[in-house]
Design a protein around this motif. Sequence first.
Motif, mmCIF file in Angstrom:
data_model
loop_
_atom_site.group_PDB
_atom_site.id
_atom_site.type_symbol
_atom_site.label_atom_id
_atom_site.label_comp_id
_atom_site.label_asym_id
_atom_site.label_seq_id
_atom_site.Cartn_x
_atom_site.Cartn_y
_atom_site.Cartn_z
ATOM 1 N N VAL A 1 0.881 -1.165 0.000
ATOM 2 C CA VAL A 1 0.000 0.000 0.000
ATOM 3 C C VAL A 1 0.916 1.211 0.000
ATOM 4 O O VAL A 1 1.597 1.495 0.996
ATOM 5 C CB VAL A 1 -0.933 -0.023 1.227
ATOM 6 N N GLU A 2 0.961 1.881 -1.133
ATOM 7 C CA GLU A 2 1.917 2.983 -1.288
ATOM 8 C C GLU A 2 1.489 4.205 -0.475
ATOM 9 O O GLU A 2 0.373 4.258 0.052
ATOM 10 C CB GLU A 2 2.061 3.338 -2.774
ATOM 11 N N GLU A 3 2.374 5.193 -0.426
ATOM 12 C CA GLU A 3 2.143 6.368 0.418
ATOM 13 C C GLU A 3 0.767 6.986 0.188
ATOM 14 O O GLU A 3 0.344 7.172 -0.953
ATOM 15 C CB GLU A 3 3.232 7.416 0.154
ATOM 16 N N ASP A 4 0.120 7.291 1.315
ATOM 17 C CA ASP A 4 -1.170 8.003 1.314
ATOM 18 C C ASP A 4 -2.250 7.328 0.478
ATOM 19 O O ASP A 4 -3.173 7.985 0.012
ATOM 20 C CB ASP A 4 -0.990 9.455 0.827
ATOM 21 N N SER A 5 -2.127 6.053 0.268
ATOM 22 C CA SER A 5 -3.204 5.380 -0.455
ATOM 23 C C SER A 5 -3.994 4.516 0.527
ATOM 24 O O SER A 5 -3.580 4.303 1.666
ATOM 25 C CB SER A 5 -2.642 4.533 -1.592
ATOM 26 N N GLU A 6 -5.123 4.043 0.046
ATOM 27 C CA GLU A 6 -6.023 3.329 0.936
ATOM 28 C C GLU A 6 -6.625 2.141 0.189
ATOM 29 O O GLU A 6 -7.055 2.282 -0.959
ATOM 30 C CB GLU A 6 -7.140 4.294 1.327
ATOM 31 N N VAL B 1 4.931 -4.670 7.776
ATOM 32 C CA VAL B 1 5.535 -3.502 8.383
ATOM 33 C C VAL B 1 4.728 -2.264 7.985
ATOM 34 O O VAL B 1 4.251 -2.155 6.856
ATOM 35 C CB VAL B 1 7.032 -3.399 7.977
ATOM 36 N N VAL B 2 4.545 -1.376 8.970
ATOM 37 C CA VAL B 2 3.752 -0.170 8.730
ATOM 38 C C VAL B 2 4.635 1.046 8.991
ATOM 39 O O VAL B 2 5.239 1.165 10.065
ATOM 40 C CB VAL B 2 2.511 -0.124 9.657
ATOM 41 N N GLU B 3 4.696 1.935 8.002
ATOM 42 C CA GLU B 3 5.518 3.137 8.155
ATOM 43 C C GLU B 3 4.735 4.254 8.851
ATOM 44 O O GLU B 3 3.564 4.082 9.186
ATOM 45 C CB GLU B 3 6.014 3.603 6.772
ATOM 46 N N ALA B 4 5.371 5.403 8.973
ATOM 47 C CA ALA B 4 4.791 6.509 9.743
ATOM 48 C C ALA B 4 3.377 6.859 9.271
ATOM 49 O O ALA B 4 3.113 6.972 8.077
ATOM 50 C CB ALA B 4 5.682 7.740 9.633
ATOM 51 N N GLY B 5 2.492 6.996 10.254
ATOM 52 C CA GLY B 5 1.130 7.426 9.960
ATOM 53 C C GLY B 5 0.282 6.392 9.241
ATOM 54 O O GLY B 5 -0.874 6.651 8.904
ATOM 55 N N GLY B 6 0.833 5.204 9.044
ATOM 56 C CA GLY B 6 0.081 4.169 8.340
ATOM 57 C C GLY B 6 -0.850 3.409 9.277
ATOM 58 O O GLY B 6 -0.673 3.413 10.492
ATOM 59 N N VAL B 7 -1.845 2.764 8.665
ATOM 60 C CA VAL B 7 -2.813 1.998 9.465
ATOM 61 C C VAL B 7 -2.981 0.605 8.861
ATOM 62 O O VAL B 7 -3.195 0.462 7.663
ATOM 63 C CB VAL B 7 -4.198 2.694 9.497
ATOM 64 N N PHE C 1 3.139 -4.422 3.244
ATOM 65 C CA PHE C 1 3.956 -3.208 3.339
ATOM 66 C C PHE C 1 3.011 -2.015 3.263
ATOM 67 O O PHE C 1 2.377 -1.791 2.221
ATOM 68 C CB PHE C 1 4.979 -3.153 2.198
ATOM 69 N N ILE C 2 2.910 -1.300 4.357
ATOM 70 C CA ILE C 2 2.057 -0.112 4.352
ATOM 71 C C ILE C 2 2.978 1.091 4.494
ATOM 72 O O ILE C 2 3.640 1.270 5.522
ATOM 73 C CB ILE C 2 0.996 -0.174 5.464
ATOM 74 N N LYS C 3 3.017 1.853 3.410
ATOM 75 C CA LYS C 3 3.958 2.981 3.396
ATOM 76 C C LYS C 3 3.359 4.174 4.118
ATOM 77 O O LYS C 3 2.199 4.143 4.537
ATOM 78 C CB LYS C 3 4.306 3.339 1.942
ATOM 79 N N LYS C 4 4.151 5.255 4.182
ATOM 80 C CA LYS C 4 3.741 6.448 4.937
ATOM 81 C C LYS C 4 2.314 6.878 4.632
ATOM 82 O O LYS C 4 1.957 7.087 3.467
ATOM 83 C CB LYS C 4 4.656 7.621 4.586
ATOM 84 N N GLY C 5 1.519 6.988 5.692
ATOM 85 C CA GLY C 5 0.161 7.506 5.517
ATOM 86 C C GLY C 5 -0.788 6.571 4.792
ATOM 87 O O GLY C 5 -1.932 6.937 4.502
ATOM 88 N N GLY C 6 -0.351 5.360 4.514
ATOM 89 C CA GLY C 6 -1.227 4.410 3.815
ATOM 90 C C GLY C 6 -2.169 3.704 4.789
ATOM 91 O O GLY C 6 -1.926 3.676 5.994
ATOM 92 N N LYS C 7 -3.226 3.135 4.232
ATOM 93 C CA LYS C 7 -4.145 2.395 5.098
ATOM 94 C C LYS C 7 -4.602 1.118 4.407
ATOM 95 O O LYS C 7 -5.115 1.152 3.286
ATOM 96 C CB LYS C 7 -5.363 3.253 5.436
ATOM 97 N N LEU C 8 -4.412 0.016 5.090
ATOM 98 C CA LEU C 8 -4.877 -1.260 4.550
ATOM 99 C C LEU C 8 -5.872 -1.893 5.521
ATOM 100 O O LEU C 8 -5.577 -2.055 6.706
ATOM 101 C CB LEU C 8 -3.710 -2.232 4.348
ATOM 102 N N THR C 9 -7.039 -2.223 5.003
ATOM 103 C CA THR C 9 -7.971 -3.046 5.765
ATOM 104 C C THR C 9 -7.929 -4.422 5.119
ATOM 105 O O THR C 9 -8.136 -4.547 3.912
ATOM 106 C CB THR C 9 -9.400 -2.475 5.712
ATOM 107 N N PHE C 10 -7.596 -5.404 5.909
ATOM 108 C CA PHE C 10 -7.417 -6.744 5.366
ATOM 109 C C PHE C 10 -8.385 -7.685 6.081
ATOM 110 O O PHE C 10 -8.253 -7.941 7.272
ATOM 111 C CB PHE C 10 -5.971 -7.185 5.595
ATOM 112 N N THR C 11 -9.377 -8.130 5.349
ATOM 113 C CA THR C 11 -10.397 -8.988 5.953
ATOM 114 C C THR C 11 -10.224 -10.400 5.427
ATOM 115 O O THR C 11 -10.285 -10.623 4.215
ATOM 116 C CB THR C 11 -11.805 -8.472 5.614
ATOM 117 N N MET C 12 -9.973 -11.315 6.312
ATOM 118 C CA MET C 12 -9.744 -12.686 5.875
ATOM 119 C C MET C 12 -10.814 -13.602 6.449
ATOM 120 O O MET C 12 -11.056 -13.618 7.656
ATOM 121 C CB MET C 12 -8.361 -13.157 6.319
#
Lengths: 269, 388
Positions: free
Chosen positions: B145-150, B203-209, B175-186
């Motif tokens: 999940v690249e920067e600031d994407s969701e 791994v989650v970078e700064a501001g990531g969720v 990989f959740i980059k800066k400010g990115g957000k991943l919701t992963f439902t399994m």
Amino acid sequence: MLKIENLHVRIGEREVLRGIDLEIAEGETFILFGPNGSGKTTLLMTLMGFGNYTITEGRILFKDVDITHAPIHERARLGIGMSFQRPPTIHGLKTRHLVQMCAAHGNNKNGVDVEAMAGRVNFDTFLDRDINAGFSGGEIKRSELLQLMAQAPDLVLFDEPESGVDLENMKLIGTTARRLLDGFIEPTPGVSMKEQKSRRRTAGLIITHTGYILEYVNADRGQVMYNGHLCCEARPRDILDHVGRYGYQECVRCLSQPGSIQESLGGAQ
Amino acid sequence: MTGPEFKLSDFSFDGAQAPGIEDLSTLDAADKKRLLYAGVDVDQKDRAGSFLHMDHSGVHCHSSNPGVEILDIKRALKKYDGLPGHFWTQVDPDKDEFTRAARENLHGGYFVRTRPGARIKEPVQSCLFLKGQAVGQNVHNVVIVEEDSELHIITGCAVAGEDQSAAHLGISEFFIKKGGKLTFTMIHNWGHNTVVRPRTAGVVEAGGVFQNNYVLLKPVKTLQSYPAITLAGEGAVARFNSVIVAPAGSHVNSGSRINLNAPGTRGEIISRTMTTGGTIIAPANITANAVPARGHLECKGLIIGEGRIWAIPELDGTLEGVELSHEAAVGKIAQEEIEYLQARGMDEDEATSTIVRGFLNVDMDGLPEKLQQAISEQIDQLDSSDAM
């Protein structure tokens, strides 16, 4: 409507109710006074049918049906509703859903307008919260009243409607309790409010310590519970004044008079 | 702790190739139903893309949103020169025999990557499906999940038949980059004879969720998984919600771990487990190596009739100033709660199932309505089983 005959109830090994006789007529509101530990709550819990209360003698009739050993839900479906003092939190069960279930199993089989009903007790913002999760004293009361409104029982059991409630909430809770008992009477074309009032059917059995609730509901009769016995039947206001002035000590004296219930039980205590 | 033993050699890891499926709606009705219960809507309505891997082959891969790239991992490895910096960087290939099997004989898996800044509203759906008898499946998934994407991924893993023997080994790296957000439902939709060993880390970078939802309501012979997420950048957040039900014969060891490795990070693990005869082991660990950092664990287990629930909440703080807490309980349905609902007119069975539904009803954000319905449907089916 409700007839209790010579009811004896134990909790574990301890006998808490020792021969209760009580009748409440359709539409009548009965007030139960008494000090802590006298057995008031036990009476309500027994009427509702909870597991820890063992009936050793006597019987309970509701609408001429013997419900002495009926399961809780059958009593509820017959028309007994109860306001709990400390209801349990059920996580994941939304208040809205429970109110709908109350209606479906009670006297509102066709459903109710939950939002509008909740609005009446200022509880609409709580409908999507888990039932009783983090509710304050006043919020619990409003939630219980809302469920009873949806259920619309023919006999309402109230365990201390004023406990844990601030003055502002007391007014709302008191007037809602009155409406629950008297019906939600509003000016209606063709029927006078007096006539509407005369049609009321809901009976009430209310436990009170402070008597605040008497300022709101039209109480017909009252009695004092002391040590598992009922005594001193009088107008609820008079009982309240008397207890306020002399405390429950007078009831002890009343009970120990020759020929009293206590005497007939062989002078135990 | 690992449950019933099994040998990988009992499963066939070669030869179960499946032909490509252009249109998922051509699947037969039974498969569709299994997929739906695993979160995959074959109509692909309101989906940003779909991926389906069957036995040893990727059979369908489609993206309808230019903001998200979806490829079979084998193609992605070719296209991106082996995905350096990502592939096998979060999970150690020598960790155990299952990671080694996945390294040595890769069948496929999905590669999903957003464009920086792309906010993909509709979920990407994926399914790893086992259809053949005694098939073993090695997949490897990489999500960036690249920067600031969701992005929201709904992934279902399923077997076609409830009694079918199958092994699912899956590596997933996030990989959740800066400010990115991943919701992963399994959603796992296994059967009595399925053995499952996913290996997951991210791994989650700064501001990531990173928000992880996990649902297992069906039987499984043995499952062991312990996804670990490291919050490496300031202010990163991770949340794990899981709902696990184990009927008799199921052995589930499912936990999660969050490492709070940067200031201002927060982690939360919430699990609801219920057994009606199976074994559930629920380890959860939050480790705080930076301040300020906050973590909270909540493990609640219900034993209905019989079974075992072993909750293992662990908090590990290595600095002054970390704030970690946990709340764990294993018990039965409180009589008081049943009686409360009975006083509202529900009979005992109805009261019990209402309480169970509530217990399993962990709020999972953003689930499509159809999936929510499918989950409720499964919970209702649990009610009518003889265990309750």
